[in-house]
Design a protein around this motif. Structure first.
Motif, PDB file in Angstrom:
ATOM      1  N   PHE A  68      82.136  86.304  26.463  1.00 40.08           N
ATOM      2  CA  PHE A  68      81.382  86.685  27.665  1.00 40.08           C
ATOM      3  C   PHE A  68      80.039  85.954  27.750  1.00 40.08           C
ATOM      4  O   PHE A  68      79.458  85.817  28.829  1.00 40.08           O
ATOM      5  CB  PHE A  68      81.189  88.209  27.699  1.00 40.08           C
ATOM      6  N   SER A  69      79.545  85.460  26.609  1.00 38.19           N
ATOM      7  CA  SER A  69      78.334  84.619  26.677  1.00 38.19           C
ATOM      8  C   SER A  69      78.686  83.249  27.227  1.00 38.19           C
ATOM      9  O   SER A  69      77.988  82.686  28.065  1.00 38.19           O
ATOM     10  CB  SER A  69      77.734  84.447  25.275  1.00 38.19           C
ATOM     11  N   LYS A  70      79.829  82.749  26.782  1.00 32.97           N
ATOM     12  CA  LYS A  70      80.261  81.409  27.237  1.00 32.97           C
ATOM     13  C   LYS A  70      80.620  81.440  28.730  1.00 32.97           C
ATOM     14  O   LYS A  70      80.240  80.577  29.499  1.00 32.97           O
ATOM     15  CB  LYS A  70      81.471  80.970  26.410  1.00 32.97           C
ATOM     16  N   TYR A  71      81.387  82.465  29.114  1.00 31.53           N
ATOM     17  CA  TYR A  71      81.796  82.591  30.524  1.00 31.53           C
ATOM     18  C   TYR A  71      80.954  83.701  31.157  1.00 31.53           C
ATOM     19  O   TYR A  71      81.400  84.829  31.340  1.00 31.53           O
ATOM     20  CB  TYR A  71      83.281  82.929  30.620  1.00 31.53           C
ATOM     21  N   ASP A  72      79.697  83.353  31.458  1.00 36.18           N
ATOM     22  CA  ASP A  72      78.791  84.413  31.934  1.00 36.18           C
ATOM     23  C   ASP A  72      78.912  84.649  33.439  1.00 36.18           C
ATOM     24  O   ASP A  72      78.180  85.439  34.008  1.00 36.18           O
ATOM     25  CB  ASP A  72      77.341  84.064  31.567  1.00 36.18           C
ATOM     26  N   ASP A  73      79.899  83.934  34.060  1.00 38.83           N
ATOM     27  CA  ASP A  73      80.065  84.139  35.523  1.00 38.83           C
ATOM     28  C   ASP A  73      81.378  84.850  35.854  1.00 38.83           C
ATOM     29  O   ASP A  73      81.873  84.770  36.970  1.00 38.83           O
ATOM     30  CB  ASP A  73      80.023  82.779  36.233  1.00 38.83           C
ATOM     31  N   ILE A  74      81.941  85.549  34.871  1.00 41.92           N
ATOM     32  CA  ILE A  74      83.193  86.294  35.125  1.00 41.92           C
ATOM     33  C   ILE A  74      82.908  87.372  36.172  1.00 41.92           C
ATOM     34  O   ILE A  74      82.009  88.202  35.988  1.00 41.92           O
ATOM     35  CB  ILE A  74      83.701  86.939  33.811  1.00 41.92           C
ATOM     36  N   ASN A  75      83.663  87.344  37.280  1.00 41.26           N
ATOM     37  CA  ASN A  75      83.388  88.312  38.342  1.00 41.26           C
ATOM     38  C   ASN A  75      84.350  89.493  38.308  1.00 41.26           C
ATOM     39  O   ASN A  75      84.170  90.501  38.991  1.00 41.26           O
ATOM     40  CB  ASN A  75      83.493  87.624  39.714  1.00 41.26           C
ATOM     41  N   GLY A  76      85.406  89.345  37.526  1.00 46.73           N
ATOM     42  CA  GLY A  76      86.369  90.450  37.438  1.00 46.73           C
ATOM     43  C   GLY A  76      87.225  90.285  36.193  1.00 46.73           C
ATOM     44  O   GLY A  76      87.384  89.165  35.684  1.00 46.73           O
ATOM     45  N   VAL A  77      87.719  91.391  35.693  1.00 47.67           N
ATOM     46  CA  VAL A  77      88.607  91.378  34.525  1.00 47.67           C
ATOM     47  C   VAL A  77      89.870  92.159  34.845  1.00 47.67           C
ATOM     48  O   VAL A  77      89.787  93.286  35.358  1.00 47.67           O
ATOM     49  CB  VAL A  77      87.932  92.034  33.295  1.00 47.67           C
ATOM     50  N   ASN A 102      84.126  83.194  41.597  1.00 42.42           N
ATOM     51  CA  ASN A 102      85.485  83.775  41.766  1.00 42.42           C
ATOM     52  C   ASN A 102      86.291  83.568  40.495  1.00 42.42           C
ATOM     53  O   ASN A 102      87.508  83.464  40.516  1.00 42.42           O
ATOM     54  CB  ASN A 102      86.175  83.174  42.989  1.00 42.42           C
ATOM     55  N   ARG A 103      85.552  83.543  39.378  1.00 45.50           N
ATOM     56  CA  ARG A 103      86.230  83.381  38.088  1.00 45.50           C
ATOM     57  C   ARG A 103      86.654  84.743  37.556  1.00 45.50           C
ATOM     58  O   ARG A 103      85.862  85.678  37.513  1.00 45.50           O
ATOM     59  CB  ARG A 103      85.293  82.705  37.075  1.00 45.50           C
ATOM     60  N   ILE A 104      87.933  84.821  37.207  1.00 40.91           N
ATOM     61  CA  ILE A 104      88.520  86.094  36.771  1.00 40.91           C
ATOM     62  C   ILE A 104      89.080  85.938  35.360  1.00 40.91           C
ATOM     63  O   ILE A 104      89.803  84.971  35.091  1.00 40.91           O
ATOM     64  CB  ILE A 104      89.660  86.522  37.733  1.00 40.91           C
TER      65      ILE A 104
END
Ligand code: WQD
Length: 346
Positions: free
Chosen positions: A71-80, A3-5
């Protein structure tokens, strides 16, 4: 499911209010902001309201390598939710390349990263400016997009086209463009609000700065328009209502409730208010007479623009809750706080 945005421009006016609403809904927020039009102190304001400190990464999204690294570091972004953009109409006329690079180049970098991901949800900060002077009121999402009157407006029109084209060939990407009318006001906690840099271009911060004595007098840009009182009409919507619409739109995508993978919604109250009506609202809520004069028309202004809100109300399941007076009251409370303005009671 993460649920990381990611909220780009998350320390800005609408961005910061949206971060608060996302945190209130339990989302983990990562803010990317280059602080070109925001203050890092907004982080404290957000945390003071929600008790949760968002992650903050400070860099300029025009640096493609840094976008990829993010986006490599935060590869679990579920929404922008993408707010980061330049938005001064006049500046865009003087410096179009800044607007095309910052508002469109950056958009393509972010979309390239989302296309690489298995599935992604994207909310785009658009504007009623895409309608230009619409032929009829209230304005529906089907109103024709008119030739932009400024490079700024063009970046919103072209931005929507870019997203639409990418979604057409990327079924795993779902997107919603939100066309804001006139966001105004501040969070009722007076922990965050609008922080215009320099002389405000927009009506409401100019009014509140005049109210605290920072500005001598408000100029009303024309009272000879074909409207009931001769001044332009806009749909002024409380920024917290706008923020809540972003959460509703994001949830619609995450919960797969969208009817297709590119949708557009107007964000307004559905009520038009003239410049003089906004001035009278300020005088009502503040108890102060506002010093203003009637000046020349401002070039590029449309006569009137207010939203048909049926689609957002019925399909997005969102409706603006605050009145004009509520929004003006919150703007005034915020202005008094940041200027440490003491009311003189006589
Ligand atoms: C509102 C009315 C002015 C200042 C919006 C957004 C802007 C941009 C375009 C956003 C108009 C009058 C204003 C003043 C005045 N993009 N006015 N005296 O023009 O609707 O612009 O859309 O997505 O950011 O705000 O809003 O607040 O500039 O003007 O008389 O000192 O107030 O002429 O009629 P506008 P605004």
């Amino acid at each position: 499911m993460s649920n990381r945005i990611l909220v780009t421009g998350g320390l800005g006016f609408i961005g910061s209010h949206t971060v608060v609403e996302l945190q209130n809904e339990g989302f983990e927020v990562v803010i990317v902001d280059n602080l070109s039009n925001a203050d890092e102190g907004v982080m404290e304001g957000i945390t003071a309201i929600t008790g949760r400190l968002p992650v903050f990464e400070k860099f300029d999204l025009r640096d493609k390598d840094k976008v990829e690294a993010f986006f490599s570091k935060y590869d679990d972004i579920n929404g922008v939710i993408h707010f980061a953009a330049s938005k001064a109409v006049g500046e865009s006329v003087e410096n179009p390349l800044l607007y095309y690079e910052n508002n469109l180049g950056v958009l393509t970098y972010i979309l390239q990263e989302l296309v690489k991901k298995g599935s992604a949800h994207f909310i785009f900060s658009s504007s009623c400016t895409v309608y230009g002077q619409a032929d009829s009121m209230p304005i529906t999402e089907n109103a024709p997009v008119k030739p932009a009157e400024s490079p700024y407006g063009n970046t919103k029109q072209v931005g929507e086209e870019i997203i639409k084209d990418v979604c057409k060939v990327t079924p795993q990407l779902s997107a919603i463009a939100l066309r804001y009318f006139n966001p105004i006001g501040a969070h009722p906690s007076v922990e965050i609000g609008e922080l215009p840099i320099g002389v405000p271009q927009n009506l409401v911060p100019y009014i509140t700065q005049t109210g605290v004595g920072l500005r001598e007098q408000l100029s009303v840009f024309g009272d000879d328009y074909p409207t009931p009182d001769g001044t332009c009409i806009r749909d002024y919507i409380h920024v917290v209502d706008v923020a809540k619409a972003h959460v509703a739109a994001l949830k619609r995508l995450i919960e797969d409730k969208n009817e297709n993978n590119y949708e557009v919604f107007n964000l307004g109250t559905g009520k038009g208010s003239s410049v003089l009506e906004v001035i009278h609202s300020f005088e009502r809520v503040s108890g102060k007479k506002l010093n203003y004069r009637i000046a020349q028309r401002r070039s590029g202004d449309v006569v009137q623009a207010f939203a048909d809100t049926k689609k957002a109300n019925e399909i997005l399941g969102w409706k603006a809750q605050s009145t004009l007076d509520d929004a003006i009251q919150s703007a005034w409370d915020w202005e008094k706080k940041i200027r440490d303005y003491q009311e003189v009671s006589i």
